[in-house]
Design a protein around this motif. Structure first.
Motif, PDB file in Angstrom:
ATOM      1  N   PRO A  49      -1.777  15.277  -6.213  1.00  0.00           N
ATOM      2  CA  PRO A  49      -3.186  15.212  -5.785  1.00  0.00           C
ATOM      3  C   PRO A  49      -3.745  16.535  -5.274  1.00  0.00           C
ATOM      4  CG  PRO A  49      -2.019  13.250  -5.033  1.00  0.00           C
ATOM      5  CD  PRO A  49      -0.983  14.167  -5.633  1.00  0.00           C
ATOM      6  N   THR A  68      -3.598  12.063 -11.712  1.00  0.00           N
ATOM      7  CA  THR A  68      -2.803  12.338 -10.516  1.00  0.00           C
ATOM      8  C   THR A  68      -2.121  11.059 -10.060  1.00  0.00           C
ATOM      9  OG1 THR A  68      -2.796  13.482  -8.390  1.00  0.00           O
ATOM     10  CG2 THR A  68      -4.578  11.902  -8.756  1.00  0.00           C
ATOM     11  N   VAL A  70      -0.647   8.399  -6.931  1.00  0.00           N
ATOM     12  CA  VAL A  70      -0.820   7.901  -5.557  1.00  0.00           C
ATOM     13  C   VAL A  70       0.284   6.893  -5.258  1.00  0.00           C
ATOM     14  CG1 VAL A  70      -3.324   8.291  -5.543  1.00  0.00           C
ATOM     15  CG2 VAL A  70      -2.434   6.052  -6.231  1.00  0.00           C
ATOM     16  N   ASN A  71       0.580   6.776  -3.960  1.00  0.00           N
ATOM     17  CA  ASN A  71       1.715   5.954  -3.505  1.00  0.00           C
ATOM     18  C   ASN A  71       2.995   6.387  -4.221  1.00  0.00           C
ATOM     19  OD1 ASN A  71       2.542   3.950  -1.664  1.00  0.00           O
ATOM     20  ND2 ASN A  71       2.578   2.377  -3.249  1.00  0.00           N
ATOM     21  N   THR A  82      -3.081   4.291   0.595  1.00  0.00           N
ATOM     22  CA  THR A  82      -3.130   4.538  -0.846  1.00  0.00           C
ATOM     23  C   THR A  82      -4.564   4.522  -1.349  1.00  0.00           C
ATOM     24  OG1 THR A  82      -0.934   3.545  -1.083  1.00  0.00           O
ATOM     25  CG2 THR A  82      -2.264   3.743  -3.074  1.00  0.00           C
ATOM     26  N   GLU A  85      -6.026   7.823  -0.359  1.00  0.00           N
ATOM     27  CA  GLU A  85      -5.481   8.847  -1.255  1.00  0.00           C
ATOM     28  C   GLU A  85      -6.222   8.827  -2.592  1.00  0.00           C
ATOM     29  OE1 GLU A  85      -0.911  10.239  -2.388  1.00  0.00           O
ATOM     30  OE2 GLU A  85      -1.330   8.134  -1.969  1.00  0.00           O
ATOM     31  N   THR A  86      -6.487   7.628  -3.088  1.00  0.00           N
ATOM     32  CA  THR A  86      -7.202   7.472  -4.354  1.00  0.00           C
ATOM     33  C   THR A  86      -8.627   7.994  -4.249  1.00  0.00           C
ATOM     34  OG1 THR A  86      -5.868   5.527  -4.884  1.00  0.00           O
ATOM     35  CG2 THR A  86      -7.929   5.803  -6.093  1.00  0.00           C
ATOM     36  N   ALA A  89      -8.662  11.745  -4.334  1.00  0.00           N
ATOM     37  CA  ALA A  89      -8.371  12.274  -5.666  1.00  0.00           C
ATOM     38  C   ALA A  89      -9.576  12.138  -6.592  1.00  0.00           C
ATOM     39  CB  ALA A  89      -7.165  11.553  -6.267  1.00  0.00           C
ATOM     40  N   ILE A  97      -5.860   7.749 -12.322  1.00  0.00           N
ATOM     41  CA  ILE A  97      -5.006   7.539 -11.161  1.00  0.00           C
ATOM     42  C   ILE A  97      -3.764   6.779 -11.606  1.00  0.00           C
ATOM     43  CG2 ILE A  97      -4.801   6.406  -8.916  1.00  0.00           C
ATOM     44  CD1 ILE A  97      -6.758   8.750  -8.866  1.00  0.00           C
ATOM     45  N   LEU A  99      -0.862   4.892 -10.148  1.00  0.00           N
ATOM     46  CA  LEU A  99      -0.478   4.217  -8.910  1.00  0.00           C
ATOM     47  C   LEU A  99       0.917   3.608  -9.028  1.00  0.00           C
ATOM     48  CD1 LEU A  99      -0.977   2.571  -6.206  1.00  0.00           C
ATOM     49  CD2 LEU A  99      -1.994   0.808  -7.691  1.00  0.00           C
ATOM     50  N   VAL A 121      -7.093  -0.617  -4.996  1.00  0.00           N
ATOM     51  CA  VAL A 121      -7.198   0.717  -5.597  1.00  0.00           C
ATOM     52  C   VAL A 121      -8.189   0.697  -6.755  1.00  0.00           C
ATOM     53  CG1 VAL A 121      -5.936   2.492  -6.879  1.00  0.00           C
ATOM     54  CG2 VAL A 121      -4.930   1.480  -4.823  1.00  0.00           C
TER      55      VAL A 121
END
Length: 252
Positions: A49, A68, A70-71, A82, A85-86, A89, A97, A99, A121
């Motif tokens: 990220p 990218t 996440v988690n 998470t 974070e998403t 990004a 994404i 995940l 998400v």
């Protein structure tokens, strides 16, 4: 399909990846340059990220997507972390994404928890971006559990289901691909498939494309429906385009 046509197709389906712990800006510049090969662009690059903005700048105007994670890679239980974070990004320009589902919880029987994370998400990802869910199939291990995880991810709104992080002992396998593609076929939904980790040669690419054709039909695998997650295989694909025999470099 002859080897050169197969190699060129595989290049167009590749998420060229650098998720190394020592990745830096220079490595991202190298990755983005490699993604623009003499035989066509890769579908995307996949980066940490913190490098999304850098990759977006490097790839401006190329049409290559920036993915990218996440988690990642642990597949933990922090839903709202998470989600945050998403959001970050996406704000940085991520097109896709990837995940990691909370697979430890899933293995412990908390199917609904995994579904909740995917839904939450998905809710913060704009309609023109993609959500790929990483099942970590090498850790799930059991075919029934893998099929169940694939079904949950599809029903929760994933745009792709992806085998692996590339960070565990067992990553993509043909057997897992069969299970996941069968789940997609049975769902009737427009969901893509991404084998990741351990795709290192033209022969590996051919194996997964053949399985996809078995379940989804000859014209199904495009960059909208099928990706390879790999770092080293591009060298092998370019070697095939040039009539050489080469193995992929080390990596994801």
């Amino acid at each position: 399909m002859d080897s050169k046509k197969l190699a060129q197709k595989a290049i167009s389906l590749l998420d060229l990846t650098n998720l190394n712990d020592d990745c830096d800006d220079a490595a991202i510049e190298t990755l983005c340059a490699k993604a623009q090969s003499a035989y066509g662009n890769t579908a995307a690059v996949c980066v940490w990220p913190r490098f999304v903005s850098k990759a977006k700048n490097c790839l401006e105007g190329t049409g290559i997507k920036v993915a990218t994670v996440v988690n990642f890679p642990a597949g933990g239980d922090d839903v709202w972390g998470t989600v945050a974070e998403t959001k970050a990004a996406i704000a940085d320009g991520a097109d896709e994404i990837d995940l990691v589902i909370p697979y430890h919880s899933f293995m412990a029987g908390r199917r609904g928890f995994a579904e909740t994370m995917i839904v939450r998400v998905k809710d913060v990802i704009p309609a023109d971006r993609r959500l790929k869910t990483i099942l970590e199939t090498g850790e799930l291990n059991d075919p029934e559990l893998i099929k169940d995880a694939a079904t949950v991810a599809i029903e929760a709104g994933a745009d792709f289901i992806k085998t692996s992080t590339g960070k565990v002992a067992i990553n993509a396998t043909p057997q897992t691909a069969e299970i996941m593609l069968e789940a997609i076929a049975e769902s009737g939904r427009p969901v893509g498939f991404k084998p990741a980790g351990g795709v290192r040669s033209l022969e590996d690419a051919a194996t997964y494309l053949t399985i996809a054709e078995k379940y989804m039909g000859a014209d199904w695998a495009t960059s909208d429906t099928f990706r390879f997650g790999a770092s080293g295989v591009l060298d092998a694909l370019i070697a095939a385009m040039e009539g050489q025999d080469a193995k992929a470099g080390e990596g994801y």
